[in-house]
Design a protein around this motif. Structure first.
Motif, PDB file in Angstrom:
ATOM      1  N   MET A   1     -20.425 -31.958  14.393  1.00 46.60           N
ATOM      2  CA  MET A   1     -19.894 -31.469  15.588  1.00 46.60           C
ATOM      3  C   MET A   1     -20.731 -31.565  16.760  1.00 46.60           C
ATOM      4  O   MET A   1     -20.313 -31.882  17.834  1.00 46.60           O
ATOM      5  CB  MET A   1     -19.333 -30.052  15.328  1.00 46.60           C
ATOM      6  CG  MET A   1     -18.442 -29.398  16.399  1.00 46.60           C
ATOM      7  SD  MET A   1     -19.218 -28.717  17.596  1.00 46.60           S
ATOM      8  CE  MET A   1     -19.646 -27.335  16.709  1.00 46.60           C
ATOM      9  N   TYR A 305     -17.176 -24.515  20.876  1.00 49.34           N
ATOM     10  CA  TYR A 305     -17.860 -23.910  19.981  1.00 49.34           C
ATOM     11  C   TYR A 305     -16.519 -22.738  19.276  1.00 49.34           C
ATOM     12  O   TYR A 305     -16.589 -22.589  18.075  1.00 49.34           O
ATOM     13  CB  TYR A 305     -18.720 -23.179  20.329  1.00 49.34           C
ATOM     14  CG  TYR A 305     -19.666 -22.088  19.142  1.00 49.34           C
ATOM     15  CD1 TYR A 305     -20.286 -22.652  18.251  1.00 49.34           C
ATOM     16  CD2 TYR A 305     -19.247 -20.573  19.454  1.00 49.34           C
ATOM     17  CE1 TYR A 305     -20.872 -21.684  17.170  1.00 49.34           C
ATOM     18  CE2 TYR A 305     -19.939 -19.966  18.561  1.00 49.34           C
ATOM     19  CZ  TYR A 305     -20.772 -20.348  17.326  1.00 49.34           C
ATOM     20  OH  TYR A 305     -21.223 -19.378  16.474  1.00 49.34           O
ATOM     21  N   GLU A 307     -13.384 -23.140  19.379  1.00 48.15           N
ATOM     22  CA  GLU A 307     -12.492 -23.661  18.520  1.00 48.15           C
ATOM     23  C   GLU A 307     -12.938 -23.941  17.127  1.00 48.15           C
ATOM     24  O   GLU A 307     -12.012 -24.062  16.338  1.00 48.15           O
ATOM     25  CB  GLU A 307     -11.857 -24.885  19.511  1.00 48.15           C
ATOM     26  CG  GLU A 307     -11.156 -24.374  20.634  1.00 48.15           C
ATOM     27  CD  GLU A 307     -10.147 -23.389  20.664  1.00 48.15           C
ATOM     28  OE1 GLU A 307      -9.064 -23.344  19.676  1.00 48.15           O
ATOM     29  OE2 GLU A 307     -10.233 -22.066  20.888  1.00 48.15           O
ATOM     30  N   TYR A 308     -14.128 -24.648  17.323  1.00 44.14           N
ATOM     31  CA  TYR A 308     -14.543 -25.000  15.869  1.00 44.14           C
ATOM     32  C   TYR A 308     -14.734 -23.687  15.125  1.00 44.14           C
ATOM     33  O   TYR A 308     -14.533 -23.702  13.654  1.00 44.14           O
ATOM     34  CB  TYR A 308     -15.650 -25.692  16.011  1.00 44.14           C
ATOM     35  CG  TYR A 308     -15.469 -27.364  16.013  1.00 44.14           C
ATOM     36  CD1 TYR A 308     -15.127 -28.089  14.654  1.00 44.14           C
ATOM     37  CD2 TYR A 308     -15.669 -28.032  17.249  1.00 44.14           C
ATOM     38  CE1 TYR A 308     -14.840 -29.171  14.900  1.00 44.14           C
ATOM     39  CE2 TYR A 308     -15.586 -29.163  17.186  1.00 44.14           C
ATOM     40  CZ  TYR A 308     -14.999 -30.029  15.983  1.00 44.14           C
ATOM     41  OH  TYR A 308     -14.777 -31.363  15.872  1.00 44.14           O
ATOM     42  N   SER A 321     -10.571 -24.196   5.911  1.00 47.28           N
ATOM     43  CA  SER A 321     -11.234 -24.598   7.173  1.00 47.28           C
ATOM     44  C   SER A 321     -10.834 -23.310   8.093  1.00 47.28           C
ATOM     45  O   SER A 321      -9.613 -23.177   8.235  1.00 47.28           O
ATOM     46  CB  SER A 321     -11.156 -25.754   7.718  1.00 47.28           C
ATOM     47  OG  SER A 321     -11.732 -25.923   9.136  1.00 47.28           O
ATOM     48  N   ALA A 323     -11.455 -24.038  11.419  1.00 46.66           N
ATOM     49  CA  ALA A 323     -11.394 -24.700  12.643  1.00 46.66           C
ATOM     50  C   ALA A 323      -9.839 -24.396  13.303  1.00 46.66           C
ATOM     51  O   ALA A 323      -8.742 -24.769  12.794  1.00 46.66           O
ATOM     52  CB  ALA A 323     -11.774 -26.073  12.464  1.00 46.66           C
ATOM     53  N   ILE A 334      -9.995 -31.266  18.368  1.00 45.39           N
ATOM     54  CA  ILE A 334     -10.487 -30.080  18.947  1.00 45.39           C
ATOM     55  C   ILE A 334     -11.444 -30.561  20.105  1.00 45.39           C
ATOM     56  O   ILE A 334     -11.357 -30.101  21.076  1.00 45.39           O
ATOM     57  CB  ILE A 334     -11.457 -29.369  17.928  1.00 45.39           C
ATOM     58  CG1 ILE A 334     -10.264 -28.626  16.988  1.00 45.39           C
ATOM     59  CG2 ILE A 334     -12.169 -28.402  18.570  1.00 45.39           C
ATOM     60  CD1 ILE A 334     -11.002 -27.739  15.863  1.00 45.39           C
TER      61      ILE A 334
END
Length: 567
Positions: A1, A305, A307-308, A321, A323, A334
Motif C-alpha cells: 500500500m 492511511y 481509509e486503509y 479486512s 479497509a 481506496i
C-alpha cells in the motif's frame, strides 16, 4: 500500500508540473497583454460585434473599484439569467424528458451556486434539468464563474508587478481573454479526450434498457463530456448526474479518473508559475508551489492511511479486512478515491468519485479541513492563488512583528490598510461556516434535515456550510438540504463566501498597485526560501486550528474516539 500510494501521488504531481509550467507561461502573457497578433485581431472583431465603436477608449484600464463593480455586475446578470432559465425550463426547448421548472428556492440556490463557482446541487441533474438548462445555464456559468476567479487573481498579480499605478487592467478584457484563449481551448481538448474514454455526448432521449436482472432500467443520456471538461478545469464541481464522477457515464475508466484529477489542479498550478513569471521572480511562484505541495501530500497520505485502517469495530464481526471500501467504486479502489477526495476539496471543485459521507471519521475530516482553511492548497482557479497570497501577506506581517523585519512582500510594504483587508478576507468564511452551522443546529428546520444522530450528524451540517462558504460544492450525503431553510441559508453562505473575499482582495490590489517598491535591505525578509515556506505552512495551519479545531472536536474527532473506544 505504501509503495503504491507513493507512486500514485508522485506520478500525479510529476505529470501535473510538466503540463502546468508551459501553460503558466502562456497565462503570464495574458496577464501582461503580450499576445500574438491573431488573438488581438479576434478581440477587435468581438468588440465591434458588441457595438463598441471605440474599443481602445471604452476598454481602458480600471481602478480597483471599477474593476470590482464590473465583476459584480457581470455575475449579477449571470444569476438573473440562470434563475429565470431554471424556473421556466418547462416552457423552453431541448427538454426531451419534459422536466418541470424548479421551485423558486431551489432555483435561487442553484443559480447562486453556479455563479459563485460552488456548484452545490440539492437535486439530481439527470432527474430535474433539461439539456438546455444543463448547457446554456450550468455549463456556460462554469466558464464564466471560473473566468471571474482568474480575472481577480490577474488584477492582484498586476498589483505586485506594477509600480505607482492606479489601474489593475480591464475586467471585460480579462474575462474575454480568459474565456476565449484559456478555458475554451482546454475544455475542447479535455472533452474530446473524455469522449474517447466513453463519456457520453449526445442529445438523445433517455433509453429504456434491460439490466442484468432482466428488469427495465432507464439510462440517462445527454451532453455530458462538454460539461464534464469545464466543471473540472474551472474547479466548478457539480455534475450532469447525481452520482457525479462516480457515474460510469461521467468517469468510466481509471485513466479518465487520473486525467480528471489533473484537470482540477492544472490551472491553479499554472497560475503559480504565471505569478512568478509576471512579478519577475520565479522563486516566488516556486515557494507557493512548495507550500501547497507539502500540505497536499500530508493530507493525501492521511486520508489514504485512514481509509486503509478502516473501521476497527468490524474486527468484532471477524471481518477479513478493515479497509474501508464503503461508498467507493471498486474500479477506483481506496487509493484513487482517497486522492480524488483530497484533490477536489483542496481545490474548490466539489466533484467526487466516492461518497465522502462514507469515509472514516478522520478520512472525512481532512477534506472538510482542506475546505475550511480556504482551499488554498492549489485551490480553485484564481481563488486558490489569491487565497494563498492573503496568507503570505499575513505571514510577512507576523514575521515583522516577531523578529523586527520590515513587513513587505515583493518590495511592497504591507501596512495597516492591507492588513485590515487581509483580516476581513480570511475571517469571512470561518464566520459564515460557524454561524451557519450554529443557526442550523438551533432551529427545528435545520435539525429536521439531519438523518444521522450524534457526532456524525453534526459533521454533516458542518461539512455543508464549510462547502458552501468556501465555494466547494461537495457534501456529506446524510443531510437533506433540498428544503427552503437550507436552500436559502446555503445560498447566502455561497454568495458572501465568494464576494466577501473578492472585494477585499481587489481593495488590497488597488492599494498595492499604487505603492513604489522598496529596495531590499538586510532587514527585508526573504520570501522564497525554506524558512519562509515553513512559516507560511505554519500560518495556514495556525489559522485553521484557531478557527475550526473546537468544531472539529465536536464532529469527526468525537466520532473517531467513539469508534475506537467501541472497538
Amino acid at each position: 500500500m505504501t509503495i503504491n500510494a507513493f507512486l500514485l501521488i508522485a506520478s500525479f504531481l510529476l505529470v501535473l508540473l510538466v503540463l502546468a509550467k508551459p501553460l503558466g507561461l502562456f497565462i503570464a502573457s495574458l496577464i501582461e497583454g503580450d499576445m500574438p497578433r491573431f488573438m488581438l485581431r479576434t478581440e477587435a472583431v468581438i468588440w465591434r460585434c458588441s457595438g463598441l465603436k471605440q474599443p481602445g477608449r471604452e476598454m481602458a484600464e480600471m481602478n480597483w473599484l471599477r474593476y470590482a463593480l464590473a465583476i459584480l455586475l457581470f455575475n449579477f446578470l449571470g444569476f438573473i439569467l440562470l434563475f429565470v432559465l431554471l424556473v421556466f425550463q418547462d416552457s423552453l426547448p431541448l427538454n426531451p424528458q419534459k422536466f418541470s421548472g424548479m421551485n423558486w428556492d431551489l432555483a435561487f440556490n442553484t443559480a447562486i451556486s453556479f455563479v459563485t463557482n460552488t456548484n452545490w446541487q440539492s437535486y439530481s441533474g439527470e432527474s430535474n434539468l433539461s439539456y438546455l438548462s444543463q448547457m446554456t445555464g450550468l455549463t456556460v456559468q462554469n466558464f464564466l464563474s471560473a473566468a471571474t476567479g482568474i480575472a481577480v487573481v490577474f488584477a492582484l498579480i498586476r498589483a505586485f508587478s506594477r509600480h505607482s499605478s492606479k489601474t489593475l487592467g480591464n475586467a471585460w478584457v480579462d474575462l474575454t481573454r480568459i474565456t476565449l484563449y484559456l478555458l475554451l481551448p482546454l475544455a475542447i481538448v479535455f472533452a474530446l479526450f473524455f469522449v474517447s474514454q466513453g463519456v457520453i455526448q449526445n442529445f438523445s432521449a433517455y433509453i429504456l434498457s434491460d439490466n442484468l436482472n432482466s428488469s427495465a432500467q432507464l439510462l440517462p443520456m445527454g451532453p455530458v463530456a462538454s460539461q464534464e471538461a469545464i466543471k473540472l478545469l474551472g474547479t466548478n464541481g457539480g455534475g450532469f448526474f447525481g452520482a457525479n464522477s462516480s457515474h460510469p457515464f461521467e468517469n468510466p475508466t481509471a485513466l479518465s479518473n487520473f486525467v480528471q484529477m489533473l484537470a482540477i489542479f492544472l490551472i491553479p498550478t499554472a497560475l503559480c508559475f504565471a505569478f512568478g513569471r509576471t512579478v519577475g521572480d520565479n522563486k516566488q511562484g516556486n515557494a507557493l508551489l512548495w507550500t501547497m505541495a507539502i500540505i497536499f501530500v500530508i493530507a493525501a497520505a492521511t486520508v489514504i492511511y485512514a481509509e486503509y485502517i478502516g473501521n476497527p469495530f468490524l474486527n468484532n464481526f471477524s471481518a477479513n479486512s478493515t479497509a474501508n471500501m464503503e461508498g467507493k467504486e471498486s474500479r477506483f479502489g481506496i487509493l484513487s478515491s482517497a486522492l480524488y477526495a483530497v484533490v477536489t476539496t483542496a481545490a474548490s471543485c466539489g466533484a467526487v468519485n466516492a461518497m465522502h459521507d462514507s469515509f472514516t471519521a478522520l478520512g472525512g475530516m481532512v477534506p472538510m479541513w482542506l475546505m475550511q482553511i480556504g482551499e488554498v492548497v492549489f485551490g480553485g482557479v484564481g481563488s486558490g492563488l489569491y487565497g494563498m497570497l492573503l496568507f503570505v501577506l499575513l505571514a510577512v506581517f507576523i514575521a515583522g512583528l516577531m523578529i523586527g523585519r520590515t513587513p513587505e512582500y515583493l518590495g511592497k510594504k504591507i501596512e495597516v490598510r492591507e492588513m485590515k483587508m487581509v483580516a476581513i478576507a480570511i475571517l469571512v468564511t470561518p464566520t459564515l461556516v460557524l454561524c451557519g452551522t450554529t443557526l442550523a443546529l438551533m432551529t427545528e428546520a435545520g435539525r429536521a434535515a439531519i438523518f444521522n444522530p450524534g457526532a456524525h450528524g453534526f459533521s454533516e451540517v458542518l461539512y455543508a456550510f464549510s462547502s458552501a462558504a468556501n465555494n466547494n460544492g461537495s457534501a456529506f450525503a446524510g443531510l437533506s438540504t433540498n428544503t427552503p431553510f437550507y436552500n436559502i441559508a446555503l445560498a447566502i453562505a455561497m454568495l458572501l463566501g465568494r464576494f466577501g473575499v473578492i472585494l477585499p482582495v481587489l481593495a488590497i490590489a488597488g492599494s498595492l498597485a499604487m505603492k513604489k517598491p522598496q529596495v531590499a535591505t538586510m532587514a527585508s525578509l526573504p520570501t522564497h526560501g525554506p524558512v519562509f515556506i515553513g512559516l507560511l505552512i505554519l500560518t495556514v495551519l495556525l489559522i485553521g486550528a484557531l478557527t475550526f479545531v473546537p468544531a472539529l472536536a465536536l464532529g469527526p474527532i468525537a466520532e473517531h474516539v467513539q469508534i475506537w473506544l467501541a472497538a
